[in-house]
Scaffold this motif. Structure first.
Motif, PDB file in Angstrom:
ATOM      1  N   ALA A  68       0.791  -1.158   0.165  1.00  0.00           N
ATOM      2  CA  ALA A  68       0.023   0.059  -0.007  1.00  0.00           C
ATOM      3  C   ALA A  68       0.665   1.176  -0.130  1.00  0.00           C
ATOM      4  CB  ALA A  68      -0.766   0.081   1.144  1.00  0.00           C
ATOM      5  N   ASP A  69       1.833   1.064   0.756  1.00  0.00           N
ATOM      6  CA  ASP A  69       2.784   2.373   0.787  1.00  0.00           C
ATOM      7  C   ASP A  69       3.456   2.438  -0.483  1.00  0.00           C
ATOM      8  OD1 ASP A  69       1.997   2.727   3.565  1.00  0.00           O
ATOM      9  OD2 ASP A  69       4.121   1.485   4.275  1.00  0.00           O
ATOM     10  N   ALA A  70       3.884   1.555  -1.161  1.00  0.00           N
ATOM     11  CA  ALA A  70       4.451   1.612  -2.499  1.00  0.00           C
ATOM     12  C   ALA A  70       3.431   2.189  -3.740  1.00  0.00           C
ATOM     13  CB  ALA A  70       4.958   0.222  -3.071  1.00  0.00           C
ATOM     14  N   ALA A  71       2.230   1.784  -3.682  1.00  0.00           N
ATOM     15  CA  ALA A  71       1.304   2.261  -4.439  1.00  0.00           C
ATOM     16  C   ALA A  71       1.083   3.659  -4.318  1.00  0.00           C
ATOM     17  CB  ALA A  71      -0.020   1.526  -4.348  1.00  0.00           C
ATOM     18  N   LYS A  72       0.897   4.330  -2.885  1.00  0.00           N
ATOM     19  CA  LYS A  72       0.576   5.441  -2.649  1.00  0.00           C
ATOM     20  C   LYS A  72       2.084   6.376  -3.154  1.00  0.00           C
ATOM     21  CE  LYS A  72      -0.641   8.731   0.802  1.00  0.00           C
ATOM     22  NZ  LYS A  72      -0.972   9.010   2.166  1.00  0.00           N
ATOM     23  N   ALA A  73       2.966   5.831  -2.843  1.00  0.00           N
ATOM     24  CA  ALA A  73       4.551   6.531  -3.052  1.00  0.00           C
ATOM     25  C   ALA A  73       4.262   6.882  -5.110  1.00  0.00           C
ATOM     26  CB  ALA A  73       5.458   5.961  -2.746  1.00  0.00           C
ATOM     27  N   LYS A  74       4.029   5.665  -5.445  1.00  0.00           N
ATOM     28  CA  LYS A  74       4.079   5.594  -7.055  1.00  0.00           C
ATOM     29  C   LYS A  74       3.086   6.743  -7.544  1.00  0.00           C
ATOM     30  CE  LYS A  74       2.400   2.808 -10.713  1.00  0.00           C
ATOM     31  NZ  LYS A  74       1.031   3.373 -11.033  1.00  0.00           N
ATOM     32  N   THR A  85       6.940 -16.640  -3.834  1.00  0.00           N
ATOM     33  CA  THR A  85       7.711 -16.780  -4.950  1.00  0.00           C
ATOM     34  C   THR A  85       7.076 -15.726  -6.208  1.00  0.00           C
ATOM     35  OG1 THR A  85       8.677 -18.888  -4.543  1.00  0.00           O
ATOM     36  CG2 THR A  85       8.914 -18.048  -6.710  1.00  0.00           C
ATOM     37  N   PRO A  86       5.824 -15.791  -6.399  1.00  0.00           N
ATOM     38  CA  PRO A  86       5.198 -14.826  -7.562  1.00  0.00           C
ATOM     39  C   PRO A  86       5.556 -13.465  -7.152  1.00  0.00           C
ATOM     40  CG  PRO A  86       3.738 -16.831  -6.925  1.00  0.00           C
ATOM     41  CD  PRO A  86       4.785 -16.732  -6.013  1.00  0.00           C
ATOM     42  N   ILE A  87       5.454 -13.132  -6.073  1.00  0.00           N
ATOM     43  CA  ILE A  87       5.588 -11.595  -5.555  1.00  0.00           C
ATOM     44  C   ILE A  87       6.877 -11.251  -5.604  1.00  0.00           C
ATOM     45  CG2 ILE A  87       5.170 -10.232  -3.438  1.00  0.00           C
ATOM     46  CD1 ILE A  87       2.917 -11.373  -2.508  1.00  0.00           C
ATOM     47  N   PHE A  88       7.980 -12.103  -4.892  1.00  0.00           N
ATOM     48  CA  PHE A  88       9.226 -11.864  -4.893  1.00  0.00           C
ATOM     49  C   PHE A  88       9.722 -11.758  -6.456  1.00  0.00           C
ATOM     50  CE2 PHE A  88      13.180 -13.659  -5.672  1.00  0.00           C
ATOM     51  CZ  PHE A  88      14.027 -12.856  -4.922  1.00  0.00           C
ATOM     52  N   SER A  89       9.199 -12.788  -7.358  1.00  0.00           N
ATOM     53  CA  SER A  89       9.689 -12.530  -8.703  1.00  0.00           C
ATOM     54  C   SER A  89       9.153 -11.121  -9.287  1.00  0.00           C
ATOM     55  CB  SER A  89       9.075 -13.808  -9.675  1.00  0.00           C
ATOM     56  OG  SER A  89       9.697 -14.839  -9.063  1.00  0.00           O
ATOM     57  N   ILE A  90       8.252 -10.515  -9.126  1.00  0.00           N
ATOM     58  CA  ILE A  90       7.911  -9.524  -9.890  1.00  0.00           C
ATOM     59  C   ILE A  90       8.592  -8.298  -9.092  1.00  0.00           C
ATOM     60  CG2 ILE A  90       6.095  -7.807  -9.864  1.00  0.00           C
ATOM     61  CD1 ILE A  90       4.002 -10.283 -10.182  1.00  0.00           C
ATOM     62  N   PHE A 120       3.363  -2.723 -11.878  1.00  0.00           N
ATOM     63  CA  PHE A 120       2.752  -2.764 -10.911  1.00  0.00           C
ATOM     64  C   PHE A 120       1.305  -3.263 -10.771  1.00  0.00           C
ATOM     65  CE2 PHE A 120       1.336  -0.583  -7.108  1.00  0.00           C
ATOM     66  CZ  PHE A 120       2.350  -0.312  -6.380  1.00  0.00           C
ATOM     67  N   ASP A 121       0.650  -3.306 -12.059  1.00  0.00           N
ATOM     68  CA  ASP A 121      -0.725  -4.007 -12.098  1.00  0.00           C
ATOM     69  C   ASP A 121      -0.444  -5.776 -11.801  1.00  0.00           C
ATOM     70  OD1 ASP A 121      -2.014  -1.932 -12.657  1.00  0.00           O
ATOM     71  OD2 ASP A 121      -2.053  -2.078 -14.852  1.00  0.00           O
ATOM     72  N   SER A 122       0.652  -6.067 -12.366  1.00  0.00           N
ATOM     73  CA  SER A 122       1.035  -7.734 -12.096  1.00  0.00           C
ATOM     74  C   SER A 122       1.182  -7.907 -10.637  1.00  0.00           C
ATOM     75  CB  SER A 122       2.103  -8.119 -12.967  1.00  0.00           C
ATOM     76  OG  SER A 122       2.053  -7.906 -14.373  1.00  0.00           O
ATOM     77  N   LEU A 123       2.004  -7.093  -9.961  1.00  0.00           N
ATOM     78  CA  LEU A 123       2.428  -7.225  -8.553  1.00  0.00           C
ATOM     79  C   LEU A 123       0.899  -7.019  -7.737  1.00  0.00           C
ATOM     80  CD1 LEU A 123       4.172  -7.332  -6.226  1.00  0.00           C
ATOM     81  CD2 LEU A 123       4.401  -4.629  -6.429  1.00  0.00           C
ATOM     82  N   MET A 158      11.085  -5.614 -10.752  1.00  0.00           N
ATOM     83  CA  MET A 158      10.952  -4.222 -10.435  1.00  0.00           C
ATOM     84  C   MET A 158      12.251  -3.484 -10.183  1.00  0.00           C
ATOM     85  SD  MET A 158       7.188  -3.917  -8.987  1.00  0.00           S
ATOM     86  CE  MET A 158       6.803  -2.335  -9.194  1.00  0.00           C
ATOM     87  N   MET A 159      12.955  -4.126  -8.978  1.00  0.00           N
ATOM     88  CA  MET A 159      14.049  -3.636  -8.509  1.00  0.00           C
ATOM     89  C   MET A 159      15.394  -3.444  -9.732  1.00  0.00           C
ATOM     90  SD  MET A 159      13.386  -2.450  -5.546  1.00  0.00           S
ATOM     91  CE  MET A 159      15.194  -1.960  -5.149  1.00  0.00           C
ATOM     92  N   GLN A 160      15.366  -4.350 -10.227  1.00  0.00           N
ATOM     93  CA  GLN A 160      16.322  -4.289 -11.487  1.00  0.00           C
ATOM     94  C   GLN A 160      16.247  -3.241 -12.438  1.00  0.00           C
ATOM     95  OE1 GLN A 160      16.438  -8.278 -13.505  1.00  0.00           O
ATOM     96  NE2 GLN A 160      16.377  -9.023 -11.311  1.00  0.00           N
ATOM     97  N   HIS A 161      14.764  -3.108 -12.782  1.00  0.00           N
ATOM     98  CA  HIS A 161      14.552  -1.801 -13.350  1.00  0.00           C
ATOM     99  C   HIS A 161      14.882  -0.460 -12.869  1.00  0.00           C
ATOM    100  CE1 HIS A 161      12.968  -3.863 -16.626  1.00  0.00           C
ATOM    101  NE2 HIS A 161      11.981  -4.659 -15.972  1.00  0.00           N
ATOM    102  N   PHE A 162      14.381  -0.526 -11.329  1.00  0.00           N
ATOM    103  CA  PHE A 162      14.784   0.793 -10.352  1.00  0.00           C
ATOM    104  C   PHE A 162      16.210   1.038 -10.584  1.00  0.00           C
ATOM    105  CE2 PHE A 162      10.616   0.127  -8.058  1.00  0.00           C
ATOM    106  CZ  PHE A 162       9.931   1.617  -8.637  1.00  0.00           C
ATOM    107  N   ARG A 163      17.020  -0.065 -10.312  1.00  0.00           N
ATOM    108  CA  ARG A 163      18.352   0.067 -10.397  1.00  0.00           C
ATOM    109  C   ARG A 163      19.000   0.587 -11.707  1.00  0.00           C
ATOM    110  NH1 ARG A 163      17.851  -4.028  -6.832  1.00  0.00           N
ATOM    111  NH2 ARG A 163      18.397  -5.798  -7.771  1.00  0.00           N
TER     112      ARG A 163
END
Length: 116
Positions: free
Chosen positions: A43-49, A74-79, A99-102, A83-88
């Motif tokens: 929820a915090d990530a969604a609000k920050a986004k 695992t499904p949440i971890f994978s997404i 985000f929608d998949s997450l 996402m973190m790779q893209h952020f980096r």
């Protein structure tokens, strides 16, 4: 194996590896899974986004990645890992594009955990 563990496993959870981390204590795992429901990282990530606070969104996604890894979700971890790779790589569009998949994966596990 318990019925709820079977359901989690069928949904892509690494039940075997996670139970090893929890010393095969199903009650402890169940209690910690229930605590996942009160974790506000998603929820915090969604609000920050939504508010354009990209660094905060990245921090919350990173937290969710760690929590999901520890719980074998695992499904949440994978997404979140992707996402973190893209952020980096400073590719916010690609990170937020997941985000929608997450959200879908997150809501699925919230529903499953609520059934326990």
């Amino acid at each position: 194996m318990s019925h709820y563990l079977d359901k989690l496993s069928a949904s892509g959870v690494d039940v075997s590896g996670t139970m090893d981390r929890f010393m095969n204590n199903e009650d402890l795992y169940k209690r910690i899974l229930k605590k996942f429901l009160s974790d506000t990282s998603f929820a915090d990530a969604a609000k920050a986004k939504e508010e354009g606070r990209d660094e905060d969104a990245q921090m919350y996604i990173h937290t969710l990645k760690g929590v999901s890894a520890n719980l074998g979700l695992t499904p949440i971890f994978s997404i979140t890992d992707e996402m973190m790779q893209h952020f980096r790589d400073d590719n916010l569009e690609a990170a937020y594009g997941l985000f929608d998949s997450l959200k879908e994966a997150y809501n699925k596990f919230v529903a499953l955990i609520n059934e326990i």
